[in-house]
Motif scaffolding. Structure first.
Motif, PDB file in Angstrom:
ATOM      1  N   TYR A  28      -7.082  -3.820   5.065  1.00  9.06           N
ATOM      2  CA  TYR A  28      -6.569  -3.893   3.667  1.00  9.06           C
ATOM      3  C   TYR A  28      -7.283  -2.868   3.122  1.00  9.06           C
ATOM      4  O   TYR A  28      -8.732  -2.745   3.481  1.00  9.06           O
ATOM      5  CB  TYR A  28      -6.853  -4.973   2.950  1.00  9.06           C
ATOM      6  CG  TYR A  28      -6.674  -5.259   1.572  1.00  9.06           C
ATOM      7  CD1 TYR A  28      -5.362  -5.118   1.184  1.00  9.06           C
ATOM      8  CD2 TYR A  28      -7.620  -5.054   0.726  1.00  9.06           C
ATOM      9  CE1 TYR A  28      -5.224  -5.115  -0.116  1.00  9.06           C
ATOM     10  CE2 TYR A  28      -7.362  -5.051  -0.661  1.00  9.06           C
ATOM     11  CZ  TYR A  28      -5.842  -5.262  -1.340  1.00  9.06           C
ATOM     12  OH  TYR A  28      -5.897  -5.189  -2.539  1.00  9.06           O
ATOM     13  N   ARG A  59       0.872   1.702  -2.973  1.00  7.60           N
ATOM     14  CA  ARG A  59       0.338   0.619  -2.706  1.00  7.60           C
ATOM     15  C   ARG A  59       1.336  -0.642  -2.759  1.00  7.60           C
ATOM     16  O   ARG A  59       1.126  -1.807  -2.291  1.00  7.60           O
ATOM     17  CB  ARG A  59      -0.654   0.195  -4.096  1.00  7.60           C
ATOM     18  CG  ARG A  59      -2.087   1.003  -3.744  1.00  7.60           C
ATOM     19  CD  ARG A  59      -3.292   0.458  -4.420  1.00  7.60           C
ATOM     20  NE  ARG A  59      -3.212  -0.963  -4.223  1.00  7.60           N
ATOM     21  CZ  ARG A  59      -4.157  -1.498  -3.202  1.00  7.60           C
ATOM     22  NH1 ARG A  59      -4.723  -0.797  -2.531  1.00  7.60           N
ATOM     23  NH2 ARG A  59      -4.161  -2.785  -2.991  1.00  7.60           N
ATOM     24  N   ALA A  99      -7.113  -6.906 -16.025  1.00  6.62           N
ATOM     25  CA  ALA A  99      -7.065  -5.256 -15.119  1.00  6.62           C
ATOM     26  C   ALA A  99      -7.612  -5.590 -13.892  1.00  6.62           C
ATOM     27  O   ALA A  99      -7.247  -5.021 -12.723  1.00  6.62           O
ATOM     28  CB  ALA A  99      -7.971  -4.447 -16.068  1.00  6.62           C
ATOM     29  N   PRO A 131      -2.845  -5.818 -18.065  1.00  3.97           N
ATOM     30  CA  PRO A 131      -3.609  -5.427 -19.376  1.00  3.97           C
ATOM     31  C   PRO A 131      -2.705  -4.871 -20.726  1.00  3.97           C
ATOM     32  O   PRO A 131      -3.219  -5.044 -21.588  1.00  3.97           O
ATOM     33  CB  PRO A 131      -4.467  -4.120 -18.999  1.00  3.97           C
ATOM     34  CG  PRO A 131      -4.487  -4.266 -17.368  1.00  3.97           C
ATOM     35  CD  PRO A 131      -3.489  -5.036 -16.912  1.00  3.97           C
ATOM     36  N   GLY A 144       2.966  -2.453 -10.599  1.00  2.00           N
ATOM     37  CA  GLY A 144       1.919  -1.508 -10.247  1.00  2.00           C
ATOM     38  C   GLY A 144       1.348  -0.738 -11.083  1.00  2.00           C
ATOM     39  O   GLY A 144       0.415  -0.349 -11.877  1.00  2.00           O
ATOM     40  N   ARG A 145       2.723   0.110 -11.907  1.00  2.00           N
ATOM     41  CA  ARG A 145       2.371   0.953 -12.787  1.00  2.00           C
ATOM     42  C   ARG A 145       2.166   0.290 -14.145  1.00  2.00           C
ATOM     43  O   ARG A 145       1.295   0.987 -14.962  1.00  2.00           O
ATOM     44  CB  ARG A 145       3.891   1.653 -13.162  1.00  2.00           C
ATOM     45  CG  ARG A 145       4.232   2.466 -11.824  1.00  2.00           C
ATOM     46  CD  ARG A 145       5.038   3.809 -11.994  1.00  2.00           C
ATOM     47  NE  ARG A 145       4.374   4.809 -12.998  1.00  2.00           N
ATOM     48  CZ  ARG A 145       4.811   5.761 -13.683  1.00  2.00           C
ATOM     49  NH1 ARG A 145       5.896   5.925 -13.764  1.00  2.00           N
ATOM     50  NH2 ARG A 145       3.930   6.615 -14.376  1.00  2.00           N
ATOM     51  N   SER A 173       0.098  -2.066 -14.298  1.00  2.00           N
ATOM     52  CA  SER A 173      -1.365  -2.208 -14.226  1.00  2.00           C
ATOM     53  C   SER A 173      -1.998  -1.023 -13.951  1.00  2.00           C
ATOM     54  O   SER A 173      -3.293  -1.030 -14.090  1.00  2.00           O
ATOM     55  CB  SER A 173      -1.768  -3.027 -12.777  1.00  2.00           C
ATOM     56  OG  SER A 173      -1.087  -4.416 -12.832  1.00  2.00           O
ATOM     57  N   GLY A 174      -1.337   0.140 -14.722  1.00  2.74           N
ATOM     58  CA  GLY A 174      -2.305   1.428 -14.587  1.00  2.74           C
ATOM     59  C   GLY A 174      -2.296   2.213 -13.383  1.00  2.74           C
ATOM     60  O   GLY A 174      -3.094   3.214 -13.784  1.00  2.74           O
ATOM     61  N   LEU A 175      -1.592   1.748 -12.574  1.00  2.00           N
ATOM     62  CA  LEU A 175      -1.579   2.751 -11.346  1.00  2.00           C
ATOM     63  C   LEU A 175      -0.691   3.926 -11.551  1.00  2.00           C
ATOM     64  O   LEU A 175       0.255   3.930 -11.966  1.00  2.00           O
ATOM     65  CB  LEU A 175      -1.086   2.308 -10.014  1.00  2.00           C
ATOM     66  CG  LEU A 175      -1.617   1.094  -9.451  1.00  2.00           C
ATOM     67  CD1 LEU A 175      -1.227   0.365  -8.193  1.00  2.00           C
ATOM     68  CD2 LEU A 175      -3.264   1.203  -9.301  1.00  2.00           C
ATOM     69  N   GLN A 207       2.951  -8.696  -5.626  1.00  2.00           N
ATOM     70  CA  GLN A 207       2.871  -8.162  -7.114  1.00  2.00           C
ATOM     71  C   GLN A 207       1.603  -8.341  -7.519  1.00  2.00           C
ATOM     72  O   GLN A 207       1.112  -7.872  -8.490  1.00  2.00           O
ATOM     73  CB  GLN A 207       4.025  -8.475  -7.940  1.00  2.00           C
ATOM     74  CG  GLN A 207       4.008  -9.869  -8.364  1.00  2.00           C
ATOM     75  CD  GLN A 207       3.010 -10.401  -9.426  1.00  2.00           C
ATOM     76  OE1 GLN A 207       2.745  -9.544 -10.446  1.00  2.00           O
ATOM     77  NE2 GLN A 207       2.718 -11.627  -9.572  1.00  2.00           N
ATOM     78  N   ALA A 208       0.848  -9.602  -7.279  1.00  2.00           N
ATOM     79  CA  ALA A 208      -0.508  -9.974  -7.715  1.00  2.00           C
ATOM     80  C   ALA A 208      -1.475  -9.006  -7.017  1.00  2.00           C
ATOM     81  O   ALA A 208      -2.562  -9.031  -7.587  1.00  2.00           O
ATOM     82  CB  ALA A 208      -0.621 -11.407  -7.498  1.00  2.00           C
ATOM     83  N   LEU A 209      -1.234  -8.561  -5.764  1.00  2.00           N
ATOM     84  CA  LEU A 209      -2.049  -7.609  -4.903  1.00  2.00           C
ATOM     85  C   LEU A 209      -2.219  -6.172  -5.330  1.00  2.00           C
ATOM     86  O   LEU A 209      -3.064  -5.594  -4.886  1.00  2.00           O
ATOM     87  CB  LEU A 209      -1.775  -7.886  -3.404  1.00  2.00           C
ATOM     88  CG  LEU A 209      -2.361  -8.988  -2.664  1.00  2.00           C
ATOM     89  CD1 LEU A 209      -1.962  -8.950  -1.255  1.00  2.00           C
ATOM     90  CD2 LEU A 209      -4.002  -8.796  -2.588  1.00  2.00           C
ATOM     91  N   VAL A 210      -1.073  -5.670  -6.053  1.00  2.00           N
ATOM     92  CA  VAL A 210      -0.539  -4.359  -5.793  1.00  2.00           C
ATOM     93  C   VAL A 210      -1.623  -3.474  -6.550  1.00  2.00           C
ATOM     94  O   VAL A 210      -1.974  -2.367  -6.234  1.00  2.00           O
ATOM     95  CB  VAL A 210       0.746  -4.139  -6.453  1.00  2.00           C
ATOM     96  CG1 VAL A 210       0.761  -4.342  -8.187  1.00  2.00           C
ATOM     97  CG2 VAL A 210       1.266  -2.655  -6.354  1.00  2.00           C
ATOM     98  N   HIS A 211      -2.470  -4.037  -7.462  1.00  2.00           N
ATOM     99  CA  HIS A 211      -3.202  -3.426  -8.316  1.00  2.00           C
ATOM    100  C   HIS A 211      -4.731  -3.527  -7.702  1.00  2.00           C
ATOM    101  O   HIS A 211      -5.812  -3.295  -8.450  1.00  2.00           O
ATOM    102  CB  HIS A 211      -3.078  -3.441  -9.808  1.00  2.00           C
ATOM    103  CG  HIS A 211      -3.259  -4.953 -10.267  1.00  2.00           C
ATOM    104  ND1 HIS A 211      -2.585  -5.821  -9.891  1.00  2.00           N
ATOM    105  CD2 HIS A 211      -4.289  -5.675 -10.716  1.00  2.00           C
ATOM    106  CE1 HIS A 211      -2.596  -6.918 -10.381  1.00  2.00           C
ATOM    107  NE2 HIS A 211      -3.908  -6.638 -10.766  1.00  2.00           N
ATOM    108  N   ASP A 212      -4.979  -4.082  -6.568  1.00  2.00           N
ATOM    109  CA  ASP A 212      -6.244  -4.391  -5.964  1.00  2.00           C
ATOM    110  C   ASP A 212      -7.040  -5.050  -6.878  1.00  2.00           C
ATOM    111  O   ASP A 212      -8.145  -4.332  -7.488  1.00  2.00           O
ATOM    112  CB  ASP A 212      -6.878  -3.068  -5.545  1.00  2.00           C
ATOM    113  CG  ASP A 212      -8.076  -3.415  -4.606  1.00  2.00           C
ATOM    114  OD1 ASP A 212      -8.242  -4.432  -3.799  1.00  2.00           O
ATOM    115  OD2 ASP A 212      -9.100  -2.625  -4.607  1.00  2.00           O
ATOM    116  N   PRO A 213      -6.888  -6.419  -6.967  1.00  2.00           N
ATOM    117  CA  PRO A 213      -7.525  -6.958  -8.042  1.00  2.00           C
ATOM    118  C   PRO A 213      -9.020  -7.567  -7.415  1.00  2.00           C
ATOM    119  O   PRO A 213      -9.049  -7.569  -6.192  1.00  2.00           O
ATOM    120  CB  PRO A 213      -6.876  -8.259  -8.692  1.00  2.00           C
ATOM    121  CG  PRO A 213      -5.723  -8.531  -7.349  1.00  2.00           C
ATOM    122  CD  PRO A 213      -5.761  -7.092  -6.771  1.00  2.00           C
TER     123      PRO A 213
END
Lengths: 304, 301
Positions: free
Chosen positions: B22, A114, A76, B127, A101-102, A104-106, A147-153
């Protein structure tokens, strides 16, 4: 806080192929370069960090969480950019990144917003509505990064992000990774088999070879130890070596080359002075590019 | 497109990007149930070609068009001659060939495409658990097949309800006929989706997957044919177990009786083996689902 920590991490595939051997390393947040030749175990390490594969033995923790025990919590907070081609050619970048992104739970709207933000940050604008199949390699790499950035890791794991890019594309990608690490406040682990590439952008360097840790250190400590001047003269190599040794410079021979550790700019002057005094035909004098092999050699030297 | 020029053009408005900066995401992050739901809906849309190219819409909607047309025709004929041409369950049986072709297109679209493009690492590094991925896709295909059969059944029902001459009682009787029909359509959907998706998940090549699905459903039919002409009565009555289509029909004959075989009982006999058929159907679906989950435990790790 320690970003990534491993303790005696070992991974063997099917009891035969050993990918990682007794790897113990701890790194602080920032931009971390993970360097090693092909097959050194970089991708295996990343997959263990993501909890995609379980280590044969040893402990691992990412952002203070054990990925073997709670992979969901780690994933997550981590963004992963795989090495290989992983984009469906018939979807547009906007659709794909929104969908992931979805995943990842957005929520729906947040995912859409995003996704376009992330694509804008990696430098994709109007073309994000076209199918990915028509993209250049450079654009595809940018979509993979988005796509690695989309969920703001909190941590990005980038597996060979410059793979297949031309020199200008490499520079652009490295600049982007550097900006993510410094301006976005996201820690980044960059995998590469080219040391010269990652050393330009990272704070910490972890070098592995054959599944073993070579070195893990702050970049400044590592480069000061490995910066070397290579001197080549067409004749009189022996005389020059003797003269340089007399000047208290620790000279090493490497074939036709003389290797002199670079202390400061004065080292250049000393060498040039010696060559001029002996009136030797100087063939070349340059600062050596670092390669993983040299890190290995340095280690051998210090342990000898 | 040459990369250097792109890079040069793109890096020009750096100031603009820097000004906006950002933004960290502070909003809600949804849990597993929502992610599963999102993937399920995405899958359901995919089976009908929504959010996909025009080419991907042609086949699903051709099938939808045909089954709807048949349902409308049946309803129209019924309203003219005053008695049903086919029951709801018989309609589902008659459409089974179209369902097979729909599965052969939809199942590879759902799973083979993801295998082929290598996108699975992007899912599995998130996840979402692997089993959720497989189950969401399976549920999407089950729903799609059920809608494919249930939708036209609803059309038939509406046709009958509006033309009935017995008032509300007629509508009520019709509804009592429709509900078992919808359940039977659900059985078709579950059996065909679980097998079809398992076969499709074995290969990333869509053509192979489609061929494989059709082969599994059609190649087993001759076995049923051979078994049903053997001189043994038991073999004849158990013959239907050999193919998914006849297995479903067997369960239907056992559970629905005259709603399905009204008129021509001679075509397929299951004797007293009804419960065996039901058990076989349950085991088949459970087995196919278990294998599907096992497949996704291994793939792309």
């Amino acid at each position: 806080m320690t970003l990534i920590a491993t303790q005696s991490l070992t991974k063997t595939y099917g009891g035969r192929v050993t990918a990682l051997t007794d790897l113990t390393v701890a790194v602080e947040p920032g931009i971390i370069g993970l360097v090693g030749a092909n097959g050194a175990g970089k991708s295996t390490l990343i997959k263990i960090l993501l909890g995609l594969i379980a280590p044969t033995s040893g402990q691992v923790s990412v952002l203070g969480i054990d990925p073997t025990a709670d992979p969901t919590a780690v994933r997550a907070r981590v963004g992963y950019m795989p090495e290989h081609d992983c984009l469906p050619p018939d979807l547009s970048a906007a659709e794909l990144v929104t969908h992931l992104g979805r995943m990842s739970g957005l929520p729906r709207t947040a995912a859409r917003e995003r996704a376009s933000e992330a694509l804008r940050h990696v430098g994709l604008y109007e073309e994000r509505y076209r199918p990915v199949g028509g993209y250049s390699t450079g654009m595809k790499q940018r979509v993979k990064l988005a796509q690695a950035l989309v969920h703001d890791p909190d941590l990005l794991l980038l597996d060979e992000p410059t793979n297949g890019l031309d020199p200008a594309g490499r520079d652009a990608m490295l600049a982007l990774v550097h900006r993510i690490g410094t301006e976005f406040g996201i820690s980044v682990l960059v995998c590469s088999h080219l040391l010269g590439e990652v050393e330009r952008i990272c704070d910490t360097l972890v070098a592995i070879d054959g599944g073993r840790l070579l070195r893990a250190d702050h970049i400044s400590a590592m480069t000061s130890a490995t910066d070397v001047l290579a001197v080549e003269v067409s004749e009189g190599t022996e005389e020059l070596a003797a003269r340089l040794a007399a000047l208290d410079l620790p000279v090493a021979r490497d074939g036709r080359l003389l290797l002199v550790p670079l202390a400061d700019d004065g080292t250049y002057d000393l060498i040039l002075g010696a060559v001029a005094e002996l009136d030797l035909p100087l063939h070349r004098l340059d600062q050596r590019r670092h390669r993983v092999a040299e890190l290995f050699a340095t280690r051998e030297l210090t342990h000898a | 497109m040459p990369e250097p020029s792109t890079a040069a053009v793109r890096s020009a408005p750096t100031g603009v990007i820097h000004d906006i900066g950002y933004q960290r995401y502070k909003g809600t992050r949804l849990g597993r149930r929502h992610v599963f739901g999102a993937l399920y809906l995405h899958g359901l849309r995919t089976t009908f070609g929504f959010g996909r190219s025009v080419k991907a819409k042609i086949f699903p909607w051709l099938v939808v068009g045909i089954v709807t047309l048949v349902a409308v025709a049946l309803a129209a004929v019924r309203s003219q001659i005053g008695e049903p041409v086919a029951t709801y369950a018989q309609f589902a049986d008659a459409m089974s060939w179209l369902v097979i072709f729909f599965v052969a297109v939809a199942a590879p679209e759902l799973v083979s495409r993801d295998l082929r493009s290598g996108v699975l690492p992007l899912y599995f590094s998130r996840p979402l658990p692997r089993t959720d991925y497989a189950l969401a896709k399976l549920l999407a295909l089950v729903t799609a097949l059920w809608l494919l059969l249930g939708g036209p059944q609803l059309v038939m029902f509406l046709g009958a309800a509006f033309t009935t001459k017995e008032g509300m009682g007629g509508v009520w009787n019709e509804l009592l006929d429709l509900l078992p029909g919808l359940l039977y359509a659900g059985l078709w959907a579950v059996v065909f989706a679980s097998i079809g998706l398992l076969v499709a998940s074995l290969t990333g090549k869509r053509a192979f997957a489609a061929g494989g699905v059709v082969a599994v459903f059609l190649m087993t039919t001759p076995i049923v044919g051979v078994l049903s002409i053997l001189p043994s009565r038991t073999a004849n009555e158990l013959a239907g177990l050999a193919s998914p289509s006849t297995l479903v029909q067997g369960v239907g004959i056992w559970s629905l009786g005259d709603l399905l075989v009204e008129g021509d009982p001679g075509e397929m006999t299951i004797g007293g083996f009804g419960p065996v058929y039901a058990l076989a159907a349950v085991l088949l679906v459970a087995g196919a689902t278990a294998l599907l989950l096992a497949r996704y435990r291994k793939v792309a790790s």
